[in-house]
Design a protein around this motif. Structure first.
Motif, PDB file in Angstrom:
ATOM      1  N   VAL A   1       0.654  -1.380   0.197  1.00 27.35           N
ATOM      2  CA  VAL A   1       0.042   0.164   0.371  1.00 27.35           C
ATOM      3  C   VAL A   1       0.856   1.473   0.340  1.00 27.35           C
ATOM      4  N   LEU A   2      -0.111   2.256  -0.933  1.00 21.22           N
ATOM      5  CA  LEU A   2       1.211   3.392  -0.739  1.00 21.22           C
ATOM      6  C   LEU A   2       0.492   4.859  -1.082  1.00 21.22           C
ATOM      7  N   GLN A   3       0.796   5.754  -0.376  1.00 17.15           N
ATOM      8  CA  GLN A   3       0.275   6.760  -1.130  1.00 17.15           C
ATOM      9  C   GLN A   3       1.193   7.410  -1.858  1.00 17.15           C
ATOM     10  N   LEU A   4       0.767   7.572  -2.746  1.00 17.72           N
ATOM     11  CA  LEU A   4       1.255   8.713  -3.873  1.00 17.72           C
ATOM     12  C   LEU A   4       1.661  10.411  -4.742  1.00 17.72           C
ATOM     13  N   THR A   5       1.488  11.242  -4.316  1.00 21.93           N
ATOM     14  CA  THR A   5       1.005  12.193  -4.436  1.00 21.93           C
ATOM     15  C   THR A   5       1.773  13.163  -5.147  1.00 21.93           C
ATOM     16  N   CYS A   6       1.426  13.842  -6.080  1.00 25.71           N
ATOM     17  CA  CYS A   6       2.189  14.642  -7.299  1.00 25.71           C
ATOM     18  C   CYS A   6       1.020  15.855  -7.930  1.00 25.71           C
ATOM     19  N   SER A   7       2.258  16.947  -7.343  1.00 24.45           N
ATOM     20  CA  SER A   7       1.158  18.445  -7.149  1.00 24.45           C
ATOM     21  C   SER A   7       2.050  19.444  -7.274  1.00 24.45           C
ATOM     22  N   PRO A   8       3.021  20.419  -7.814  1.00 22.70           N
ATOM     23  CA  PRO A   8       1.557  20.591  -9.691  1.00 22.70           C
ATOM     24  C   PRO A   8       2.075  20.203 -10.160  1.00 22.70           C
ATOM     25  N   LEU A   9       1.220  20.444 -11.163  1.00 21.88           N
ATOM     26  CA  LEU A   9       1.675  20.693 -12.637  1.00 21.88           C
ATOM     27  C   LEU A   9       2.034  21.599 -13.598  1.00 21.88           C
ATOM     28  N   HIS A  10       1.744  22.972 -12.815  1.00 21.06           N
ATOM     29  CA  HIS A  10       2.153  23.961 -13.078  1.00 21.06           C
ATOM     30  C   HIS A  10       2.044  24.229 -12.296  1.00 21.06           C
ATOM     31  N   ASN A  11       2.179  25.330 -11.122  1.00 22.88           N
ATOM     32  CA  ASN A  11       2.071  26.069  -9.931  1.00 22.88           C
ATOM     33  C   ASN A  11       3.597  26.457  -9.283  1.00 22.88           C
ATOM     34  N   SER A  12       3.124  26.790  -8.234  1.00 24.10           N
ATOM     35  CA  SER A  12       4.367  27.030  -7.153  1.00 24.10           C
ATOM     36  C   SER A  12       4.271  27.585  -5.804  1.00 24.10           C
ATOM     37  N   ILE A  13       4.951  27.069  -4.602  1.00 25.67           N
ATOM     38  CA  ILE A  13       4.226  27.280  -3.529  1.00 25.67           C
ATOM     39  C   ILE A  13       5.653  27.884  -2.366  1.00 25.67           C
ATOM     40  N   PRO A  14       5.103  28.414  -1.468  1.00 28.11           N
ATOM     41  CA  PRO A  14       6.471  30.079  -1.310  1.00 28.11           C
ATOM     42  C   PRO A  14       7.856  28.847  -0.372  1.00 28.11           C
ATOM     43  N   GLY A  15       8.584  29.099   0.085  1.00 26.12           N
ATOM     44  CA  GLY A  15       9.523  29.545   0.420  1.00 26.12           C
ATOM     45  C   GLY A  15       9.496  28.684   1.655  1.00 26.12           C
ATOM     46  N   SER A  16       8.705  28.800   2.270  1.00 29.02           N
ATOM     47  CA  SER A  16       7.920  29.446   3.668  1.00 29.02           C
ATOM     48  C   SER A  16       6.770  27.976   3.943  1.00 29.02           C
ATOM     49  N   ILE A  17       5.755  27.719   3.276  1.00 27.09           N
ATOM     50  CA  ILE A  17       6.057  26.355   2.866  1.00 27.09           C
ATOM     51  C   ILE A  17       6.423  24.956   2.608  1.00 27.09           C
ATOM     52  N   LYS A  18       7.591  25.267   1.847  1.00 24.34           N
ATOM     53  CA  LYS A  18       8.342  24.124   1.608  1.00 24.34           C
ATOM     54  C   LYS A  18       8.699  23.942   2.703  1.00 24.34           C
ATOM     55  N   LEU A  19       9.878  24.863   3.764  1.00 27.76           N
ATOM     56  CA  LEU A  19      10.402  24.574   5.204  1.00 27.76           C
ATOM     57  C   LEU A  19       8.870  23.763   6.029  1.00 27.76           C
ATOM     58  N   GLY A  20       7.943  24.054   5.854  1.00 26.77           N
ATOM     59  CA  GLY A  20       6.416  23.646   7.300  1.00 26.77           C
ATOM     60  C   GLY A  20       6.067  22.395   6.435  1.00 26.77           C
ATOM     61  N   PHE A  21       6.417  21.446   4.927  1.00 26.82           N
ATOM     62  CA  PHE A  21       6.730  20.637   5.063  1.00 26.82           C
ATOM     63  C   PHE A  21       7.262  19.645   5.088  1.00 26.82           C
ATOM     64  N   ARG A  22       9.206  20.032   5.070  1.00 26.65           N
ATOM     65  CA  ARG A  22       9.833  19.362   5.784  1.00 26.65           C
ATOM     66  C   ARG A  22       9.241  19.435   6.811  1.00 26.65           C
ATOM     67  N   LEU A  23      10.145  20.113   7.652  1.00 23.04           N
ATOM     68  CA  LEU A  23       9.487  19.873   9.567  1.00 23.04           C
ATOM     69  C   LEU A  23       8.363  18.876   9.491  1.00 23.04           C
ATOM     70  N   GLY A  24       6.818  18.812   8.307  1.00 23.87           N
ATOM     71  CA  GLY A  24       5.779  17.976   8.354  1.00 23.87           C
ATOM     72  C   GLY A  24       6.184  16.930   9.487  1.00 23.87           C
ATOM     73  N   TRP A  25       7.314  15.957   7.791  1.00 27.29           N
ATOM     74  CA  TRP A  25       7.992  14.798   8.334  1.00 27.29           C
ATOM     75  C   TRP A  25       8.971  14.247   9.066  1.00 27.29           C
ATOM     76  N   SER A  26      10.070  15.669   9.756  1.00 26.71           N
ATOM     77  CA  SER A  26      10.921  15.606  10.450  1.00 26.71           C
ATOM     78  C   SER A  26      10.613  14.619  11.938  1.00 26.71           C
ATOM     79  N   ALA A  27      11.819  14.462  12.439  1.00 27.23           N
ATOM     80  CA  ALA A  27      11.554  13.315  13.880  1.00 27.23           C
ATOM     81  C   ALA A  27      10.935  14.793  15.073  1.00 27.23           C
ATOM     82  N   PHE A  28      10.708  16.057  15.068  1.00 29.43           N
ATOM     83  CA  PHE A  28      10.575  16.815  15.175  1.00 29.43           C
ATOM     84  C   PHE A  28       9.627  17.431  15.508  1.00 29.43           C
TER      85      PHE A  28
END
Length: 550
Positions: A453-480
């Motif tokens: 079983v796998l969750q496969l997530t792919c987005s966007p085809l053509h859009n952007s994401i702010p740098g702060s949100i990128k950091l937030g998602f990386r933080l979301g997967w971290s031990a902290f």
């Protein structure tokens, strides 16, 4: 003479038939003629002064590829006279050929790309880039189907060109401002997106399946009961939602259906029988908005021994805080029935849901915590804070509907286990403007699947994401992030999720596309990112290649 205004889009394809969607400039008979002698024709139907046809093509040979042309009242209108692209083709599968793989490409969130000579602030478009590469090598491997998992158009985040168009029609100081207001303005969004020359050719030659997400209507669409009550109180919302549902039915939903489903669809029959189907379709949209159980936007497609279930996670919601659910009971029953029908009849089960099932751990716990606050777990003051936060932070994925998350988890375990279990169960999602792979694990003693079983997530085809949100998602997967999430969970008095999970790929950021290659019980996943090339056309760079099952 009738002109081709939009399309053609190659939509449904099976071993011997296909459907091709077009918009014409006036009433006419639309026809598809294939080089192998197969063909089909349909009379256009009218919605809000626009003329559409969904042309059934029959007599195709299994495992074949044939070029086709489109004619309106007997005059060829496609391919375009000056087209730089190879001929559009219909490629039929041969599902009795066990050696032939099924290739399924997917992604979501495509903001319309600007013209080729304009600067693109969000980088190369993944669909444009895929089209360029396929056109340069027409005999190379290509997807058998393209799954577009939501936000095909952005009704609420419009481009400068769209805002100029809107300003020429009405005063943008009046609500909804620079968002689209009616059906005519929705048609502009589809022109802007699908008349892009590369995407237009791509959609004419690669079959597509689509499902909406919030931006196809409005950000946070159906996020909560209070949100819905507030927006229904405005004087512009009724026209917006009816136009959104009507345009989705015309441009996206009809092409998702097999010819036999179209033949049995009473709304499609009524629209085609009426010289002007606008009132028929408007009444249908009004019923769909008032009662989600009156329509099913979800659908099933079988590609040989691959079963795809595309699930509506927007219109089918139950929003009462005491009974909050991602899917209403009839929709949940449909999903269960389709998942469990004929055990052993498929090797791979794909669940297409615009919103991810498994999120970064911190995000999952924050959404569950927020749901607990909103239903009053910590009192009225916290509930008011929770509603404000829910809207501001878009806390509305499966984790924000805890009972639905648990039910989907249990269904995946059941569908993926027992006699005749598939090799894989994959949840395909978009929405979150980055890509990742996550894999769940069931606790000892709990009913668990034998399928991978796998969750496969792919987005966007053509859009952007702010740098702060990128950091937030990386933080979301971290031990902290996991530790912080557990604190949210304790404050919200949340129970332990029925599964644990870990990230096994990503996160990847950029304009990107995932492709599943399924052969027998084997499965392989490839992630490609659109990369600029100095002095040349963008290319798809392989960012990951993962063997899921042998």
């Amino acid at each position: 003479m009738a002109r081709l205004r939009l399309g053609p889009l190659l939509r449904y394809v099976d071993e011997s038939s296909a459907t091709v969607w077009v918009e014409a400039s006036r009433p006419c008979t639309a026809e598809v003629r294939c080089a192998d002698g197969s063909s089909g024709r349909a009379r256009t139907f009218q919605i809000c002064g626009h003329h559409y046809a969904l042309i059934p093509v029959t007599g195709l040979a299994p495992g074949s590829a044939t070029a086709y042309e489109v004619l309106l009242d007997g005059v060829q209108v496609w391919p375009l006279a000056d087209s730089p692209f190879p001929p559009s083709t219909i490629r039929t599968p041969a599902y009795d050929d066990a050696a032939r793989p099924v290739r399924i490409a997917f992604g979501s969130c495509r903001w319309a790309a600007p013209p080729a000579d304009d600067h693109d602030p969000v980088g190369p478009d993944a669909l444009d880039t895929l089209a360029t590469e396929l056109a340069a090598a027409p005999d190379a491997e290509r997807p058998d189907v393209l799954l577009l998992l939501g936000d095909q158009v952005y009704a609420d985040e419009t481009s400068p060109a769209t805002r100029r168009y809107l300003a020429a029609r009405r005063d943008l100081r009046d609500a909804p401002g620079n968002q689209v207001a009616d059906y005519e303005e929705y048609t502009w969004l589809y022109y802007e997106s699908w008349l892009d020359p590369d995407v237009r050719w791509l959609l004419s030659t690669v079959p597509s399946c689509m499902i909406f997400d919030d931006h196809d209507v409005i950000d946070d669409w159906n996020t909560s009961a209070s949100w819905l009550a507030e927006i229904r109180a405005t004087d512009w919302w009724n026209e917006r939602i009816l136009s959104g549902l009507m345009s989705y039915w015309v441009h996206q939903h009809l092409g998702n259906l097999a010819p036999r489903e179209l033949a049995a669809d009473p709304v499609y029959a009524a629209v085609r029988a009426d010289p002007d189907g606008t009132d028929v379709l408007r009444e249908f949209a009004a019923r769909a908005d008032a009662d989600a159980t009156s329509v099913r936007w979800s659908y099933r497609r079988d590609f040989g021994r691959v079963r795809l279930l595309m699930v509506d996670t927007r219109a089918a919601r139950v929003l009462a805080e005491s009974d909050r659910s991602m899917l209403d009971p009839t929709e949940a029953a449909w999903l269960r029935e389709q998942s469990l029908e004929s055990p052993g009849a498929y090797d791979h089960l794909l669940v297409g849901t615009s919103l991810p099932w498994l999120l970064p751990h911190l995000v999952h716990d924050a959404e569950g915590w927020n749901a607990a606050l909103c239903r009053g777990e910590r009192g009225a003051r916290w509930a008011r804070f929770g509603e404000k936060l829910r809207r501001r932070a878009d806390l509305e994925h499966w984790a924000a509907f805890p009972a639905s998350f648990d039910a989907l988890t249990a269904l995946i375990a059941e569908a993926g286990g027992g006699e005749g279990a598939p090799a894989t169960v994959c949840v395909l999602s978009g929405d979150v403007h980055h890509a990742y792979v996550a894999e769940p694990a069931w606790p000892d003693g709990a009913p668990a699947p034998t399928a991978r079983v796998l969750q496969l997530t792919c987005s966007p085809l053509h859009n952007s994401i702010p740098g702060s949100i990128k950091l937030g998602f990386r933080l979301g997967w971290s031990a902290f992030g996991r530790a912080l999430g557990r604190r949210f969970a304790r404050h919200g008095r949340l129970t332990t999720p029925p599964v644990s999970w870990r990230k096994t790929g990503g996160p990847w950021f950029g304009n990107q596309l995932m492709t599943l290659t399924l052969r027998g019980r084997g499965a392989r996943l490839r992630l490609q990112e659109a990369q600029p090339v100095p002095g040349g056309k963008p290319r798809l760079r392989e960012a990951a290649d993962i063997v899921m099952s042998e």
